[in-house]
Write a protein that holds these residues in place. Structure first.
Motif, PDB file in Angstrom:
ATOM      1  N   GLY A   1       0.644  -1.239   0.050  1.00 50.78           N
ATOM      2  CA  GLY A   1       0.001  -0.033  -0.071  1.00 50.78           C
ATOM      3  C   GLY A   1       0.895   1.343   0.020  1.00 50.78           C
ATOM      4  O   GLY A   1       0.473   2.471  -0.183  1.00 50.78           O
ATOM      5  N   GLU A   2       2.174   1.218   0.331  1.00 56.13           N
ATOM      6  CA  GLU A   2       3.077   2.394   0.340  1.00 56.13           C
ATOM      7  C   GLU A   2       3.296   2.792  -1.277  1.00 56.13           C
ATOM      8  O   GLU A   2       3.530   1.878  -2.243  1.00 56.13           O
ATOM      9  N   PRO A   3       3.604   4.063  -1.665  1.00 55.34           N
ATOM     10  CA  PRO A   3       4.003   4.453  -2.781  1.00 55.34           C
ATOM     11  C   PRO A   3       5.334   4.400  -2.935  1.00 55.34           C
ATOM     12  O   PRO A   3       6.163   4.307  -1.832  1.00 55.34           O
ATOM     13  N   VAL A   4       6.104   4.204  -4.154  1.00 54.47           N
ATOM     14  CA  VAL A   4       7.831   4.497  -4.130  1.00 54.47           C
ATOM     15  C   VAL A   4       7.722   5.877  -4.441  1.00 54.47           C
ATOM     16  O   VAL A   4       7.759   6.415  -5.441  1.00 54.47           O
ATOM     17  N   SER A   5       7.894   6.610  -3.436  1.00 54.22           N
ATOM     18  CA  SER A   5       7.925   8.187  -3.524  1.00 54.22           C
ATOM     19  C   SER A   5       8.698   8.789  -4.625  1.00 54.22           C
ATOM     20  O   SER A   5       8.487   9.599  -5.091  1.00 54.22           O
ATOM     21  N   SER A   6      10.326   8.107  -4.609  1.00 55.99           N
ATOM     22  CA  SER A   6      10.903   8.850  -5.479  1.00 55.99           C
ATOM     23  C   SER A   6      10.683   8.572  -6.884  1.00 55.99           C
ATOM     24  O   SER A   6      10.570   9.523  -7.791  1.00 55.99           O
ATOM     25  N   ARG A   7       9.779   7.521  -7.211  1.00 47.43           N
ATOM     26  CA  ARG A   7       9.428   7.048  -8.374  1.00 47.43           C
ATOM     27  C   ARG A   7       8.223   8.141  -8.987  1.00 47.43           C
ATOM     28  O   ARG A   7       8.301   8.807  -9.933  1.00 47.43           O
ATOM     29  N   ALA A   8       7.289   8.185  -7.882  1.00 45.23           N
ATOM     30  CA  ALA A   8       6.057   9.069  -8.234  1.00 45.23           C
ATOM     31  C   ALA A   8       6.633  10.643  -8.434  1.00 45.23           C
ATOM     32  O   ALA A   8       6.208  11.218  -9.328  1.00 45.23           O
ATOM     33  N   VAL A   9       7.422  11.217  -7.852  1.00 42.26           N
ATOM     34  CA  VAL A   9       8.022  12.571  -7.822  1.00 42.26           C
ATOM     35  C   VAL A   9       8.648  12.506  -9.234  1.00 42.26           C
ATOM     36  O   VAL A   9       8.568  13.577 -10.104  1.00 42.26           O
ATOM     37  N   ALA A  10       9.698  11.378  -9.532  1.00 43.02           N
ATOM     38  CA  ALA A  10      10.445  11.696 -10.972  1.00 43.02           C
ATOM     39  C   ALA A  10       9.731  11.699 -11.942  1.00 43.02           C
ATOM     40  O   ALA A  10       9.933  12.448 -12.553  1.00 43.02           O
ATOM     41  N   ARG A  11       8.473  10.656 -12.102  1.00 41.40           N
ATOM     42  CA  ARG A  11       7.663  10.672 -13.212  1.00 41.40           C
ATOM     43  C   ARG A  11       7.070  11.840 -13.278  1.00 41.40           C
ATOM     44  O   ARG A  11       6.873  12.443 -14.501  1.00 41.40           O
ATOM     45  N   ALA A  12       6.394  12.567 -12.298  1.00 37.66           N
ATOM     46  CA  ALA A  12       5.640  13.729 -12.433  1.00 37.66           C
ATOM     47  C   ALA A  12       6.651  15.092 -13.202  1.00 37.66           C
ATOM     48  O   ALA A  12       6.137  15.709 -13.833  1.00 37.66           O
ATOM     49  N   LEU A  13       7.783  14.929 -12.306  1.00 37.07           N
ATOM     50  CA  LEU A  13       8.850  16.067 -12.912  1.00 37.07           C
ATOM     51  C   LEU A  13       9.282  15.963 -14.222  1.00 37.07           C
ATOM     52  O   LEU A  13      10.010  16.824 -14.835  1.00 37.07           O
ATOM     53  N   SER A  14       9.348  14.834 -14.865  1.00 43.63           N
ATOM     54  CA  SER A  14       9.735  14.537 -16.077  1.00 43.63           C
ATOM     55  C   SER A  14       8.898  14.983 -17.211  1.00 43.63           C
ATOM     56  O   SER A  14       9.534  15.359 -18.245  1.00 43.63           O
ATOM     57  N   ALA A  15       7.684  15.261 -17.142  1.00 42.37           N
ATOM     58  CA  ALA A  15       6.821  15.863 -18.004  1.00 42.37           C
ATOM     59  C   ALA A  15       7.220  17.122 -18.619  1.00 42.37           C
ATOM     60  O   ALA A  15       7.432  18.178 -17.599  1.00 42.37           O
ATOM     61  N   GLY A  16       7.694  17.429 -19.823  1.00 45.06           N
ATOM     62  CA  GLY A  16       7.903  18.808 -20.219  1.00 45.06           C
ATOM     63  C   GLY A  16       9.410  18.955 -20.040  1.00 45.06           C
ATOM     64  O   GLY A  16       9.950  20.116 -20.644  1.00 45.06           O
ATOM     65  N   VAL A  17      10.212  18.151 -19.573  1.00 43.26           N
ATOM     66  CA  VAL A  17      11.798  18.512 -19.543  1.00 43.26           C
ATOM     67  C   VAL A  17      12.479  17.610 -20.364  1.00 43.26           C
ATOM     68  O   VAL A  17      12.178  16.451 -20.852  1.00 43.26           O
ATOM     69  N   SER A  18      13.688  18.109 -20.972  1.00 44.71           N
ATOM     70  CA  SER A  18      14.441  17.265 -21.756  1.00 44.71           C
ATOM     71  C   SER A  18      15.784  16.444 -21.138  1.00 44.71           C
ATOM     72  O   SER A  18      16.267  15.561 -21.896  1.00 44.71           O
TER      73      SER A  18
END
Length: 281
Positions: free
Chosen positions: A94-111
């Motif tokens: 039931g826990e998120p992999v927090s680093s993965r969630a944030v990394a994926r969110a911040l990847s949108a729109g960056v090169s």
């Protein structure tokens, strides 16, 4: 290329812009009465270098808004300190992999993404853009040289941080070791260098991050009791939660230093030069 930064990375962003001789974009930040955040940044260039440490939830939201505001520009994202990066595994159902969630969110729109001494290199694989980590070991070594200590001993707080301490020590040609705990009884634990005698030595304990400083403060006291001439501490990311900085100074450390990946009065050396070098490559 222009340089933009979020509110908690204004000083470092300005230093990076100066190091690269690039214009810095002014951004207005405010919050609405309901707590929602607003920003308005200057016109982006064809390329934008975005410098933002996500030191808290507000800075994370600001960064997401800034990435969207720079839509149409090729964004290189510099994350000097990445919040949520320390949970890189799911320990309980039931826990998120927090680093993965944030990394994926911040990847949108960056090169491209650049991090600084990220806690776990495995986090880089979660970004959906090319990501690399740079180290401040050379900058920390320069700070240690400035202490004027005679042949300092560079100590890692544990075996897991020994490689980073060795990297710093290599820059100055110093001896290195890591601290180890020895249980003397049911209630008594001794913390001392694993294989090197600290008596009469100037000690510098180094790590990527100092959070509360509790273990480090205890270790510093034991090193001094063991005859160390002086004990210093240096880290890349100075979180200093729950009064961590004051705890370390109260424990008798001669100095406590961090970089400006998290901007504070303890920011004694800068990540700007190493970030600029990475951008120039």
């Amino acid at each position: 290329m222009k340089v933009a930064c979020t509110e908690k990375s204004q000083i470092l962003g300005s230093k990076v812009a100066k190091a690269l001789d690039l214009p810095l974009v002014y951004t207005q930040f405010k919050a609405f009465p309901d707590g929602e955040l607003y920003l308005k940044t200057g016109a982006p260039d064809e390329e934008t270098l975005l410098v933002s440490s996500t030191v808290d939830n507000q800075s994370l939201i600001q960064l997401l808004l800034m990435i969207d505001a720079c839509e149409g520009s090729e964004i290189t994202l510099v994350l000097p300190y990445m919040g949520y990066a320390r949970q890189d595994k799911r320990f309980n159902d039931g826990e998120p992999v927090s680093s993965r969630a944030v990394a994926r969110a911040l990847s949108a729109g960056v090169s491209r993404v650049i991090t600084v001494n990220i806690h776990e290199d495995s986090v880089l694989s979660h970004f959906r853009a090319p990501a690399e980590d740079i180290t401040l070991a050379p900058e920390m070594a320069r700070w240690i040289e400035g202490l004027g200590c005679d042949d300092p001993l560079i100590l890692a707080p544990d075996k897991g941080a020994a490689a980073f301490a060795a990297e710093i020590a290599k820059n100055g040609g110093w001896e290195t070791d890591h601290l180890s705990k020895t249980r003397l009884s049911g209630e008594e634990v001794r913390i001392a260098p694993s294989s090197v005698d600290a008596e009469g030595r100037d000690i510098v304990i180094t790590d990527d991050i100092i959070s509360t400083g509790g273990t480090l403060a205890t270790a510093a006291g034991m090193l001094k009791d063991g005859g160390a001439r002086s004990v210093h501490a240096a880290c890349v990311h100075g979180v200093f939660a729950s009064g961590g900085f004051a705890r370390l100074r109260a424990a008798g450390l001669a100095s406590v230093a961090s970089s400006d990946t998290i901007e504070s009065a303890a920011s004694t050396f800068s990540a700007a030069g190493m970030i600029a070098d990475a951008i120039r490559k």
